[in-house]
Scaffold this motif. Structure first.
Motif, mmCIF file in Angstrom:
data_model
loop_
_atom_site.group_PDB
_atom_site.id
_atom_site.type_symbol
_atom_site.label_atom_id
_atom_site.label_comp_id
_atom_site.label_asym_id
_atom_site.label_seq_id
_atom_site.Cartn_x
_atom_site.Cartn_y
_atom_site.Cartn_z
ATOM 1 N N LEU A 42 0.862 -1.289 -0.071
ATOM 2 C CA LEU A 42 0.004 -0.135 -0.103
ATOM 3 C C LEU A 42 0.951 1.399 0.044
ATOM 4 C CD1 LEU A 42 -2.877 -0.748 2.453
ATOM 5 C CD2 LEU A 42 -3.011 -0.778 -0.056
ATOM 6 N N GLY A 43 2.074 0.958 0.232
ATOM 7 C CA GLY A 43 3.046 2.262 0.452
ATOM 8 C C GLY A 43 2.720 3.009 1.890
ATOM 9 N N PRO A 44 3.460 4.135 2.239
ATOM 10 C CA PRO A 44 3.310 4.662 3.475
ATOM 11 C C PRO A 44 1.844 5.468 3.493
ATOM 12 C CG PRO A 44 5.142 5.396 2.273
ATOM 13 C CD PRO A 44 4.273 4.816 1.113
ATOM 14 N N PRO A 45 1.418 5.589 4.774
ATOM 15 C CA PRO A 45 -0.021 6.182 4.953
ATOM 16 C C PRO A 45 0.168 7.601 4.487
ATOM 17 C CG PRO A 45 0.836 4.930 7.042
ATOM 18 C CD PRO A 45 1.867 4.833 6.102
ATOM 19 N N GLN A 46 -0.914 8.301 4.163
ATOM 20 C CA GLN A 46 -0.918 9.455 3.406
ATOM 21 C C GLN A 46 -0.470 10.503 4.569
ATOM 22 O OE1 GLN A 46 -1.321 10.479 0.402
ATOM 23 N NE2 GLN A 46 -0.609 12.374 1.325
ATOM 24 N N GLY A 47 -0.753 10.164 5.820
ATOM 25 C CA GLY A 47 -0.297 11.078 6.896
ATOM 26 C C GLY A 47 1.142 11.030 7.081
ATOM 27 N N ILE A 49 3.256 10.902 4.413
ATOM 28 C CA ILE A 49 3.636 11.627 3.155
ATOM 29 C C ILE A 49 3.442 13.037 3.566
ATOM 30 C CG2 ILE A 49 3.351 12.196 0.758
ATOM 31 C CD1 ILE A 49 4.515 9.411 1.313
ATOM 32 N N THR A 50 2.341 13.187 4.201
ATOM 33 C CA THR A 50 1.849 14.674 4.548
ATOM 34 C C THR A 50 2.856 15.451 5.356
ATOM 35 O OG1 THR A 50 -0.359 14.378 3.971
ATOM 36 C CG2 THR A 50 0.277 16.302 5.413
ATOM 37 N N THR A 223 9.821 -0.057 9.461
ATOM 38 C CA THR A 223 10.205 0.411 8.158
ATOM 39 C C THR A 223 9.310 -0.801 6.972
ATOM 40 O OG1 THR A 223 11.992 -1.200 7.739
ATOM 41 C CG2 THR A 223 12.188 0.992 8.422
ATOM 42 N N LYS A 224 8.892 -1.918 7.503
ATOM 43 C CA LYS A 224 8.249 -2.783 6.612
ATOM 44 C C LYS A 224 6.583 -2.547 6.474
ATOM 45 C CE LYS A 224 12.229 -5.435 7.545
ATOM 46 N NZ LYS A 224 13.304 -4.991 8.532
ATOM 47 N N PHE A 225 6.000 -2.589 7.663
ATOM 48 C CA PHE A 225 4.637 -2.340 7.678
ATOM 49 C C PHE A 225 4.126 -0.971 7.108
ATOM 50 C CE2 PHE A 225 0.499 -1.365 9.649
ATOM 51 C CZ PHE A 225 -0.082 -2.658 9.291
ATOM 52 N N TYR A 226 4.986 0.113 7.457
ATOM 53 C CA TYR A 226 4.756 1.534 7.122
ATOM 54 C C TYR A 226 5.274 1.907 5.741
ATOM 55 C CZ TYR A 226 2.189 1.748 11.620
ATOM 56 O OH TYR A 226 1.760 1.302 12.795
ATOM 57 N N ALA A 227 6.171 0.960 5.086
ATOM 58 C CA ALA A 227 6.840 1.078 3.759
ATOM 59 C C ALA A 227 7.540 2.463 3.738
ATOM 60 C CB ALA A 227 5.480 1.328 2.794
ATOM 61 N N ILE A 228 8.483 2.602 4.736
ATOM 62 C CA ILE A 228 9.689 3.506 4.965
ATOM 63 C C ILE A 228 10.990 2.775 4.914
ATOM 64 C CG2 ILE A 228 7.939 5.463 5.597
ATOM 65 C CD1 ILE A 228 8.937 4.783 8.438
ATOM 66 N N GLY A 263 7.908 8.332 11.913
ATOM 67 C CA GLY A 263 7.464 7.527 12.805
ATOM 68 C C GLY A 263 6.372 8.002 13.596
ATOM 69 N N GLU A 264 6.448 9.304 13.923
ATOM 70 C CA GLU A 264 5.196 10.058 14.685
ATOM 71 C C GLU A 264 4.020 9.742 13.707
ATOM 72 O OE1 GLU A 264 6.624 13.781 15.734
ATOM 73 O OE2 GLU A 264 8.451 13.121 16.672
ATOM 74 N N ALA A 265 4.230 9.941 12.532
ATOM 75 C CA ALA A 265 2.957 10.012 11.587
ATOM 76 C C ALA A 265 2.485 8.521 11.595
ATOM 77 C CB ALA A 265 3.293 10.697 10.374
ATOM 78 N N CYS A 266 3.526 7.551 11.606
ATOM 79 C CA CYS A 266 3.049 6.310 11.349
ATOM 80 C C CYS A 266 1.970 5.925 12.479
ATOM 81 C CB CYS A 266 4.270 5.129 11.466
ATOM 82 S SG CYS A 266 4.996 5.451 9.950
ATOM 83 N N LEU A 267 2.514 6.354 13.700
ATOM 84 C CA LEU A 267 1.733 5.805 14.856
ATOM 85 C C LEU A 267 0.406 6.671 15.074
ATOM 86 C CD1 LEU A 267 4.514 6.062 17.768
ATOM 87 C CD2 LEU A 267 3.455 3.822 16.662
ATOM 88 N N GLY A 268 0.012 7.801 14.229
ATOM 89 C CA GLY A 268 -1.039 8.432 14.085
ATOM 90 C C GLY A 268 -1.817 8.115 13.032
#
Length: 374
Positions: A42-47, A49-50, A223-228, A263-268
């Motif tokens: 899915l790639g990184p969450p949009q949050g 990228i933002t 890095t794996k789950f959040y594609a970073i 990382g902060e954005a991933c958690l949110g």
């Protein structure tokens, strides 16, 4: 059949090396369908990228060497004390810091396993002891063998789920192994880099009860789950004494400010992204298994976002990797994994379109009898 004649894309010991593949197969690095690295399709969450776009001004400031804001958010997510967390430049740095901080003379590994366990241990002067998983147990080792390994080493790495076979040990077994580690005075490192790809109800993890096992350590990857993977971010959860020993060996600012923002954005990112990922991986993994079994390939039914499979004779992993590479698809040869054979490969699980293309190209390659013979 001689694999040494074939291009080897794992020159650094890992998948995802598209630059080596580009040189080996004469294609642009961006042109490959990369099944050699296990990243969320899915790639990184949009949050994320933002946050990266809006936070690029942070590059003019030093990152927080204590990773305090990210660590506080992570501690809340895990329901633990921030003093029990160390943030690292990927899970690999966390493993290196464990080896430097705990200085084990002998390290145990359960083959087949992530190559960095062995490579990092050797780099930091540890001797290696090993036991091997069994094909009839989907490459899990016997619990008794793992416990015997704990008795003759100072630290043992155990993948949960394990790479490259993608299977977990039961929570009951992990508890018994952790108790054994306490009794033997041995460090048990549970590598949970891929556990986020397993639905929460099915995760066999000691995280909620880790405080009961002071000699058990959990390492996870963001890095794996959040594609970073290009940003490098991982963490360790352990007894505060272990965290202090690791922190004493960590280079200041080893985790960059952009990675911390991500990382902060991933958690949110919320549960919608997590649920979408889990649904996609489960459906596409099952589809891949069905398609590969229909080609009479031997597939290990892993639970993560990758599959281990064994090719039919006369194929070898190296030859198959070469033929697939020429078709623009990268696969991970597992022929170099201790405990596996020359016909083992690993495939990532991707989105529906990519997986359909993979199955079609695999069928085409395997359907050419002359391609499998050198």
């Amino acid at each position: 059949m001689n694999d040494k004649k074939q291009p080897l894309i794992e020159v650094y010991g890992h998948g995802g090396d598209v630059e080596t593949a580009a040189a080996a197969f004469g294609r642009q690095a961006s042109a490959f369908l990369d099944y050699s690295a296990n990243i969320n399709p899915l790639g990184p969450p949009q949050g994320v990228i933002t946050a990266l776009q809006e936070g690029m001004s942070a590059v003019i400031r030093y990152p927080d060497p204590g990773h305090r804001r990210f660590k506080k958010l992570l501690a809340a997510e895990l329901d633990t004390d921030p003093k029990r967390i160390l943030v690292g430049n990927g899970a690999a740095e966390c493993m290196a810091l464990l080896l430097m901080g705990l200085t084990p003379r002998t390290v145990g590994v359960v083959d087949p396993c992530f190559s960095e366990y062995r490579e990092l241990s050797l780099k930091f002067g540890s001797d290696i002891r090993s036991v091997c998983g069994h094909p009839e147990r989907d490459w899990r080792a016997d619990k008794a063998d793992v416990m015997e390994l704990l008795a003759r080493t100072d630290l043992v790495f155990l993948g949960q789920p394990n790479n490259p076979n993608g299977v977990q040990y039961s929570l009951e077994d992990i508890r018994e192994i952790a108790v054994c580690a306490e009794q033997e005075g041995t460090w048990l490192v549970l590598d949970e880099a891929f556990i986020d790809f397993i639905p929460p109800k099915d995760r066999q993890t000691l995280m909620p009860e880790l405080q009961d096992y002071p000699r058990t350590i959990i390492v996870r990857s963001m890095t794996k789950f959040y594609a970073i993977p290009g940003l490098r971010l991982g963490y360790t959860v352990a007894h505060p004494d272990v965290i202090r020993k690791m922190a004493g060996k960590q280079v200041t600012w080893s985790v960059n400010g952009v990675a911390l923002l991500a990382g902060e954005a991933c958690l949110g990112s919320g549960r919608e992204y997590e649920l979408a990922t889990l649904q996609l991986i489960r459906a596409e993994r099952e589809k891949l298994i069905r398609g590969l079994l229909a080609m009479e390939l031997d597939v290990t039914p892993g639970e993560a976002n990758f599959l281990l499979m064994e090719l039919p004779r006369p194929w070898s992993a190296g030859r198959f990797q070469s033929e697939m590479g020429r078709c623009g698809v990268l696969v991970r040869s597992c022929a170099m994994y201790p405990g596996l054979g020359e016909r083992h490969i690993r495939l990532a699980v991707k989105d529906a379109g990519a997986n359909d293309r993979l199955l079609a190209i695999t069928a085409e390659v395997l359907g050419n009898p002359s391609a499998g013979v050198t």
